[in-house]
Structure formats: structure tokens, C-alpha cells
Scaffold this motif. Structure first.
Motif, PDB file in Angstrom:
ATOM      1  N   LYS A  15       0.841  -1.194   0.000  1.00  0.00           N
ATOM      2  CA  LYS A  15       0.000   0.000   0.000  1.00  0.00           C
ATOM      3  C   LYS A  15       0.876   1.244   0.000  1.00  0.00           C
ATOM      4  O   LYS A  15       1.942   1.273   0.597  1.00  0.00           O
ATOM      5  N   THR A  16       0.412   2.270  -0.682  1.00  0.00           N
ATOM      6  CA  THR A  16       1.157   3.527  -0.757  1.00  0.00           C
ATOM      7  C   THR A  16       0.667   4.497   0.314  1.00  0.00           C
ATOM      8  O   THR A  16      -0.417   4.319   0.888  1.00  0.00           O
ATOM      9  N   GLN A  17       1.468   5.525   0.561  1.00  0.00           N
ATOM     10  CA  GLN A  17       1.030   6.562   1.486  1.00  0.00           C
ATOM     11  C   GLN A  17      -0.203   7.265   0.932  1.00  0.00           C
ATOM     12  O   GLN A  17      -1.096   7.645   1.688  1.00  0.00           O
ATOM     13  N   THR A  18      -0.270   7.411  -0.369  1.00  0.00           N
ATOM     14  CA  THR A  18      -1.435   8.041  -0.997  1.00  0.00           C
ATOM     15  C   THR A  18      -2.694   7.224  -0.723  1.00  0.00           C
ATOM     16  O   THR A  18      -3.730   7.774  -0.351  1.00  0.00           O
ATOM     17  N   TYR A  19      -2.594   5.910  -0.878  1.00  0.00           N
ATOM     18  CA  TYR A  19      -3.732   5.033  -0.612  1.00  0.00           C
ATOM     19  C   TYR A  19      -4.188   5.182   0.840  1.00  0.00           C
ATOM     20  O   TYR A  19      -5.378   5.336   1.110  1.00  0.00           O
ATOM     21  N   MET A  20      -3.230   5.125   1.770  1.00  0.00           N
ATOM     22  CA  MET A  20      -3.583   5.205   3.186  1.00  0.00           C
ATOM     23  C   MET A  20      -4.167   6.565   3.541  1.00  0.00           C
ATOM     24  O   MET A  20      -5.118   6.650   4.313  1.00  0.00           O
ATOM     25  N   ALA A  21      -3.606   7.627   2.978  1.00  0.00           N
ATOM     26  CA  ALA A  21      -4.120   8.964   3.253  1.00  0.00           C
ATOM     27  C   ALA A  21      -5.580   9.078   2.818  1.00  0.00           C
ATOM     28  O   ALA A  21      -6.428   9.576   3.563  1.00  0.00           O
ATOM     29  N   LYS A  22      -5.884   8.588   1.636  1.00  0.00           N
ATOM     30  CA  LYS A  22      -7.263   8.644   1.145  1.00  0.00           C
ATOM     31  C   LYS A  22      -8.180   7.747   1.966  1.00  0.00           C
ATOM     32  O   LYS A  22      -9.295   8.124   2.300  1.00  0.00           O
ATOM     33  N   LYS A  23      -7.704   6.567   2.316  1.00  0.00           N
ATOM     34  CA  LYS A  23      -8.494   5.611   3.096  1.00  0.00           C
ATOM     35  C   LYS A  23      -8.869   6.195   4.459  1.00  0.00           C
ATOM     36  O   LYS A  23      -9.960   5.960   4.966  1.00  0.00           O
ATOM     37  N   LEU A  24      -7.961   6.972   5.037  1.00  0.00           N
ATOM     38  CA  LEU A  24      -8.186   7.539   6.359  1.00  0.00           C
ATOM     39  C   LEU A  24      -8.812   8.933   6.326  1.00  0.00           C
ATOM     40  O   LEU A  24      -9.034   9.536   7.360  1.00  0.00           O
ATOM     41  N   GLY A  25      -9.063   9.449   5.133  1.00  0.00           N
ATOM     42  CA  GLY A  25      -9.763  10.716   5.007  1.00  0.00           C
ATOM     43  C   GLY A  25      -8.893  11.958   5.005  1.00  0.00           C
ATOM     44  O   GLY A  25      -9.400  13.069   5.182  1.00  0.00           O
ATOM     45  N   TYR A  26      -7.593  11.800   4.800  1.00  0.00           N
ATOM     46  CA  TYR A  26      -6.727  12.969   4.710  1.00  0.00           C
ATOM     47  C   TYR A  26      -6.862  13.599   3.333  1.00  0.00           C
ATOM     48  O   TYR A  26      -6.965  12.902   2.333  1.00  0.00           O
TER      49      TYR A  26
END
Length: 69
Positions: A15-26
Motif C-alpha cells: 500500500k502507498t502513502q497516498t492510498y492510506m491517506a485517502k483511506k483515512l480521510g486525509y
């Protein structure tokens, strides 16, 4: 929570930081990247959501917490 493990686990899962940021609502990737780098601490809500990404293990974030019964 060990921040170096946070990054390692994300990479192991592909997983990328971009994916995680979007998943967590950033709104921006930097919001999540700052957590991984230790610049900011995640809120309890973010930590809880993030722990679900790590194979559902809450112990990843709270290893010493035990459940009272």
C-alpha cells in the motif's frame, strides 16, 4: 506504537502513502506521511482505523492493553 513498524507493514502490504491517506480521510498525503515520520500523533479514531488495515490486529497499536472480563 512503533512508527518504523507502521511504515514497514504498509510497504509489506503493498500500500502507498497516498492510498492510506485517502483511506483515512486525509486531504493530502502529507497528513499521513507526518504520522509515519513521527511529526504528528494519530488521533484515536485514525489509529483504530489504521489498525484494521493491519490484518485487523489492534495489538499493533496497543500491544500492552489487555481486555478486562
Amino acid at each position: 506504537m512503533k512508527l518504523e513498524n507502521l511504515r514497514e507493514e504498509r510497504i509489506l502490504q503493498g500500500k502507498t502513502q497516498t492510498y492510506m491517506a485517502k483511506k483515512l480521510g486525509y486531504k493530502y498525503t502529507s497528513g499521513y506521511a507526518n504520522i509515519e515520520m513521527g511529526r504528528t500523533k494519530p488521533s484515536l479514531e485514525i489509529a483504530y482505523c489504521r489498525s484494521a488495515e493491519y490484518r485487523g490486529s489492534r495489538a499493533f497499536f496497543w500491544p500492552k492493553v489487555t481486555r478486562k472480563e
